[in-house]
Design a protein around this motif. Structure first.
Motif, PDB file in Angstrom:
ATOM      1  N   VAL A  51       0.851  -1.193   0.000  1.00  0.00           N
ATOM      2  CA  VAL A  51       0.000   0.000   0.000  1.00  0.00           C
ATOM      3  C   VAL A  51       0.884   1.239   0.000  1.00  0.00           C
ATOM      4  O   VAL A  51       1.899   1.296   0.699  1.00  0.00           O
ATOM      5  N   LEU A  52       0.485   2.249  -0.767  1.00  0.00           N
ATOM      6  CA  LEU A  52       1.146   3.553  -0.711  1.00  0.00           C
ATOM      7  C   LEU A  52       0.202   4.540  -0.048  1.00  0.00           C
ATOM      8  O   LEU A  52      -0.926   4.738  -0.502  1.00  0.00           O
ATOM      9  N   VAL A  53       0.671   5.154   1.041  1.00  0.00           N
ATOM     10  CA  VAL A  53      -0.035   6.253   1.694  1.00  0.00           C
ATOM     11  C   VAL A  53       0.740   7.519   1.324  1.00  0.00           C
ATOM     12  O   VAL A  53       1.857   7.724   1.785  1.00  0.00           O
ATOM     13  N   GLY A  54       0.159   8.344   0.483  1.00  0.00           N
ATOM     14  CA  GLY A  54       0.872   9.473  -0.094  1.00  0.00           C
ATOM     15  C   GLY A  54       1.133  10.613   0.874  1.00  0.00           C
ATOM     16  O   GLY A  54       0.606  10.640   1.990  1.00  0.00           O
ATOM     17  N   PRO A  55       1.948  11.587   0.447  1.00  0.00           N
ATOM     18  CA  PRO A  55       2.265  12.732   1.291  1.00  0.00           C
ATOM     19  C   PRO A  55       1.006  13.473   1.727  1.00  0.00           C
ATOM     20  O   PRO A  55       0.073  13.646   0.944  1.00  0.00           O
ATOM     21  N   HIS A  56       0.963  13.868   2.974  1.00  0.00           N
ATOM     22  CA  HIS A  56      -0.142  14.642   3.548  1.00  0.00           C
ATOM     23  C   HIS A  56      -1.474  13.897   3.550  1.00  0.00           C
ATOM     24  O   HIS A  56      -2.514  14.512   3.757  1.00  0.00           O
ATOM     25  N   ALA A  57      -1.459  12.597   3.329  1.00  0.00           N
ATOM     26  CA  ALA A  57      -2.700  11.815   3.414  1.00  0.00           C
ATOM     27  C   ALA A  57      -3.065  11.627   4.881  1.00  0.00           C
ATOM     28  O   ALA A  57      -2.231  11.762   5.778  1.00  0.00           O
TER      29      ALA A  57
END
Length: 200
Positions: A77-83
């Motif tokens: 899983v990728l949790v993006g910047p500022h998510a």
């Protein structure tokens, strides 16, 4: 930085990486090969946070576990910047773009994509493989997708999902003074946090 919170300590396998400016607080468990980048915060307020194998939490993202809604993030899983992943379940191979928000009780199905600044509302389920467009809102179970200009149609579903009860444990109409008095006490539990030695 690793913090002990309410007697709970983060678990970080040797194959994981936690940036020096990231924070892991309390019952946070990282999977093998996981990465937590600069400025990210994974905090188990009173419910656990689990990050799967080879998953990445990027810069300045927030992942928060809650008592009734732990933050459970699958593999790859990728949790993006500022998510913002708050008490949500994220199944395997989900892409969460910059600024996306997932609220307590929500579920992002395997292989789903939440694009820039999109929102998965409380107690809503995004189907596996679904794409939530830039800035759109998913609401309901199964989720219906709304553009930001569809407020009235969105509200017809969203108001039934009990945001104040799910997030703050209060009925709709509770004053902000009461909500924030409760929130102040809730987050006051961090006054006793302890920095752990040998922080990676």
């Amino acid at each position: 930085m690793l913090l002990e919170h309410r007697g709970q300590r983060p678990v970080v396998p040797e194959s994981a990486y936690v940036a020096p400016s990231a924070v892991l607080c309390g019952a946070v468990v990282l999977g093998e090969g996981s990465r937590v980048l600069h400025g990210a915060v994974l905090t188990a307020e009173n419910g656990e946070v689990r990050l799967g194998e080879n998953s990445v939490v990027m810069e300045n993202a927030l992942v928060r576990g809650r008592a009734d809604h732990p933050a459970l993030i699958g593999d790859a899983v990728l949790v993006g910047p500022h998510a913002h992943v708050n008490g949500a379940t994220v199944e395997d191979e989900v892409f969460i773009a910059t600024g996306a928000a997932l609220f307590p009780g929500s579920v992002a199905g395997a292989g789903a994509e939440l694009r820039i600044n999109s929102v998965l509302q409380v107690n809503s389920r995004l189907e596996p493989g679904a794409v939530l467009p830039i800035g759109w809102i998913a609401v309901g179970d199964p989720a219906q997708l709304f553009s930001p200009d569809q407020h009235e149609a969105l509200w017809e579903i969203q108001r039934t999902l009990d945001f104040p009860g799910t997030v703050y444990g209060v009925p709709r109409g509770t004053s902000m003074r009461e909500i924030m008095t409760r929130q102040s006490a809730y987050y006051g539990s961090h006054l006793e946090d302890q920095v752990l030695p040998d922080t990676p």
